[in-house]
Design a protein around this motif. Structure first.
Motif, mmCIF file in Angstrom:
data_model
loop_
_atom_site.group_PDB
_atom_site.id
_atom_site.type_symbol
_atom_site.label_atom_id
_atom_site.label_comp_id
_atom_site.label_asym_id
_atom_site.label_seq_id
_atom_site.Cartn_x
_atom_site.Cartn_y
_atom_site.Cartn_z
ATOM 1 N N THR A 1 0.829 -1.206 0.000
ATOM 2 C CA THR A 1 0.000 0.000 0.000
ATOM 3 C C THR A 1 0.864 1.257 0.000
ATOM 4 O O THR A 1 0.330 2.369 -0.118
ATOM 5 N N THR A 2 2.171 1.095 0.094
ATOM 6 C CA THR A 2 3.087 2.221 -0.113
ATOM 7 C C THR A 2 2.737 2.941 -1.414
ATOM 8 O O THR A 2 2.768 4.173 -1.499
ATOM 9 N N LEU A 3 2.391 2.152 -2.441
ATOM 10 C CA LEU A 3 2.051 2.738 -3.739
ATOM 11 C C LEU A 3 0.756 3.542 -3.676
ATOM 12 O O LEU A 3 0.607 4.538 -4.378
ATOM 13 N N LEU A 4 -0.191 3.098 -2.839
ATOM 14 C CA LEU A 4 -1.447 3.845 -2.699
ATOM 15 C C LEU A 4 -1.197 5.217 -2.077
ATOM 16 O O LEU A 4 -1.890 6.191 -2.381
ATOM 17 N N PHE A 5 -0.209 5.289 -1.190
ATOM 18 C CA PHE A 5 0.139 6.574 -0.587
ATOM 19 C C PHE A 5 1.013 7.403 -1.529
ATOM 20 O O PHE A 5 0.920 8.633 -1.550
ATOM 21 N N ALA A 6 1.864 6.726 -2.309
ATOM 22 C CA ALA A 6 2.760 7.445 -3.210
ATOM 23 C C ALA A 6 1.991 8.160 -4.322
ATOM 24 O O ALA A 6 2.386 9.242 -4.767
ATOM 25 N N LEU A 7 0.891 7.558 -4.767
ATOM 26 C CA LEU A 7 0.124 8.160 -5.862
ATOM 27 C C LEU A 7 -0.436 9.537 -5.504
ATOM 28 O O LEU A 7 -0.221 10.502 -6.247
ATOM 29 N N PRO A 8 -1.168 9.686 -4.408
ATOM 30 C CA PRO A 8 -1.662 11.034 -4.086
ATOM 31 C C PRO A 8 -0.539 12.015 -3.752
ATOM 32 O O PRO A 8 -0.665 13.215 -4.018
ATOM 33 N N LEU A 9 0.554 11.511 -3.183
ATOM 34 C CA LEU A 9 1.686 12.403 -2.918
ATOM 35 C C LEU A 9 2.263 12.924 -4.233
ATOM 36 O O LEU A 9 2.588 14.114 -4.355
ATOM 37 N N GLY A 10 2.375 12.016 -5.214
ATOM 38 C CA GLY A 10 2.858 12.441 -6.526
ATOM 39 C C GLY A 10 1.874 13.375 -7.214
ATOM 40 O O GLY A 10 2.266 14.350 -7.864
ATOM 41 N N ALA A 11 0.575 13.067 -7.072
ATOM 42 C CA ALA A 11 -0.445 13.922 -7.682
ATOM 43 C C ALA A 11 -0.418 15.324 -7.073
ATOM 44 O O ALA A 11 -0.588 16.327 -7.776
ATOM 45 N N ARG A 12 -0.208 15.381 -5.776
ATOM 46 C CA ARG A 12 -0.129 16.684 -5.113
ATOM 47 C C ARG A 12 1.080 17.471 -5.614
ATOM 48 O O ARG A 12 1.001 18.687 -5.828
ATOM 49 N N ALA A 13 2.200 16.761 -5.818
ATOM 50 C CA ALA A 13 3.412 17.439 -6.285
ATOM 51 C C ALA A 13 3.225 18.013 -7.686
ATOM 52 O O ALA A 13 3.794 19.060 -8.014
ATOM 53 N N THR A 14 2.426 17.344 -8.516
ATOM 54 C CA THR A 14 2.211 17.808 -9.886
ATOM 55 C C THR A 14 0.920 18.607 -10.027
ATOM 56 O O THR A 14 0.556 19.001 -11.135
ATOM 57 N N ARG A 15 0.196 18.790 -8.903
ATOM 58 C CA ARG A 15 -1.039 19.571 -8.888
ATOM 59 C C ARG A 15 -2.043 19.044 -9.908
ATOM 60 O O ARG A 15 -2.549 19.775 -10.763
ATOM 61 N N ARG A 16 -2.312 17.767 -9.812
ATOM 62 C CA ARG A 16 -3.247 17.130 -10.728
ATOM 63 C C ARG A 16 -4.179 16.208 -9.954
ATOM 64 O O ARG A 16 -3.941 15.907 -8.781
ATOM 65 N N ALA A 17 -5.228 15.760 -10.622
ATOM 66 C CA ALA A 17 -6.142 14.780 -10.037
ATOM 67 C C ALA A 17 -5.686 13.380 -10.423
ATOM 68 O O ALA A 17 -5.012 13.193 -11.443
ATOM 69 N N LEU A 18 -6.023 12.410 -9.598
ATOM 70 C CA LEU A 18 -5.696 11.027 -9.934
ATOM 71 C C LEU A 18 -6.476 10.599 -11.170
ATOM 72 O O LEU A 18 -7.636 10.982 -11.363
ATOM 73 N N THR A 19 -5.846 9.793 -12.015
ATOM 74 C CA THR A 19 -6.475 9.344 -13.251
ATOM 75 C C THR A 19 -7.428 8.185 -12.989
ATOM 76 O O THR A 19 -7.415 7.563 -11.917
ATOM 77 N N THR A 20 -8.212 7.853 -13.996
ATOM 78 C CA THR A 20 -9.127 6.716 -13.903
ATOM 79 C C THR A 20 -8.362 5.425 -13.659
ATOM 80 O O THR A 20 -8.778 4.579 -12.850
#
Length: 292
Positions: free
Chosen positions: A81-100
């Motif tokens: 689940t490290t990846l589940l946390f990494a995704l929103p952290l990365g999305a926040r860094a790029t100021r984007r919404a998570l993709t489908t």
């Protein structure tokens, strides 16, 4: 079980933060330093990398606590689940919404983990095993790790170098988890006895080298290859040792065996896909991810 699950998820969060910070810290390190002490000297002067290492150390500590309360078969799968946390952290860094795709594969991973825990009912085995039981493991793993690291030194910057280093890192980090269980058990006889256990020093060595070569695999230029490789190998190696050397048990004699296998396949597939989706943000936090 609730305490073990909570601790494993907290460790996963700390590892996710560490991965984001460490990747930013390794950016721009010269290829000539990527496999030697020069890399450590360079990274130690970068506050973002030092902070990432602090999160990594904290993550290892919480993981050790989780392993002290639960089985490898429960703790290690939850760490993906490290990846589940990494995704929103990365999305926040790029100021984007998570993709489908990110939402979809996250759902697959959560559902697969829930099914695995519910159907498999992972049961703890022994906390320590004799050194002799580790001899075949060391005989098999040491040449593979050595070959991967040595071959990486002659490979150019890119996918093959990242993959070679990621395999070495994933194997070592997978070995460090069961060694951690033995090290913790050794301290039950006192601090002095714990410091003299071979598992403690084996854990320190495998965790340190695994973390170092994981950083090198990121720096090698293809996080989309290295991140999924390490993310899959770590739990797989630890779970195999849990089922064999550490005598842990999964409930695999019932009518739901097919669903348990499907859950395992779903976990691996989702981990690979989420690793690839999370990689662009870790590789270059300023690069927007593909549109959904």
């Amino acid at each position: 079980m609730a305490l073990t699950v909570s601790l494993a998820l907290l460790a996963a969060l700390l590892f996710a933060v560490a991965a984001v910070l460490q990747q930013q810290g390794t950016s721009g390190v010269d290829d000539d330093d990527a496999l030697g002490a020069g890399m450590l000297a360079s990274l130690a002067r970068r506050p973002v990398w030092v902070l990432g290492m602090a999160c990594d150390v904290a993550g290892f500590g919480v993981q050790a606590w989780a392993l002290a309360t639960g089985s490898l078969l429960l703790v290690q799968p939850l760490l993906v689940t490290t990846l589940l946390f990494a995704l929103p952290l990365g999305a926040r860094a790029t100021r984007r919404a998570l993709t489908t795709d990110e939402w979809g594969w996250s759902g697959v991973l959560v559902a697969s983990l829930f099914a695995f825990v519910l159907l498999g009912q992972p049961t703890a085995g022994v906390d320590r095993t004799p050194f002799t039981s580790w001899i075949p493991i060391l005989v098999l793993s040491t040449p593979v790790v050595a070959l991967c690291v040595l071959s990486a030194g002659s490979l150019p910057h890119g996918t093959r170098r990242s993959l070679s280093l990621a395999i070495a890192a994933g194997l070592l980090l997978g070995l460090s988890a069961p060694l951690t269980k033995g090290a913790i058990d050794g301290f039950a006889d006192g601090i002095g006895a714990g410091l003299l256990t071979w598992e403690l020093w084996g854990m320190a060595l495998t965790a340190a080298l695994g973390t170092f070569w994981q950083q090198s695999s990121y720096q090698a230029g293809d996080v989309q290859t290295s991140l999924p490789t390490v993310s899959v190998l770590k739990p797989v190696v630890a779970m195999v040792l849990g089922l064999t050397t550490y005598q842990e048990v999964l409930q695999i004699d019932g009518p739901a065996d097919g669903l348990l296998v499907a859950a395992l396949v779903g976990m691996v597939a989702a981990t690979v896909q989420l690793g690839r989706l999370a990689a662009p943000a870790l590789e270059d936090p300023t690069t927007p991810a593909p549109a959904p």
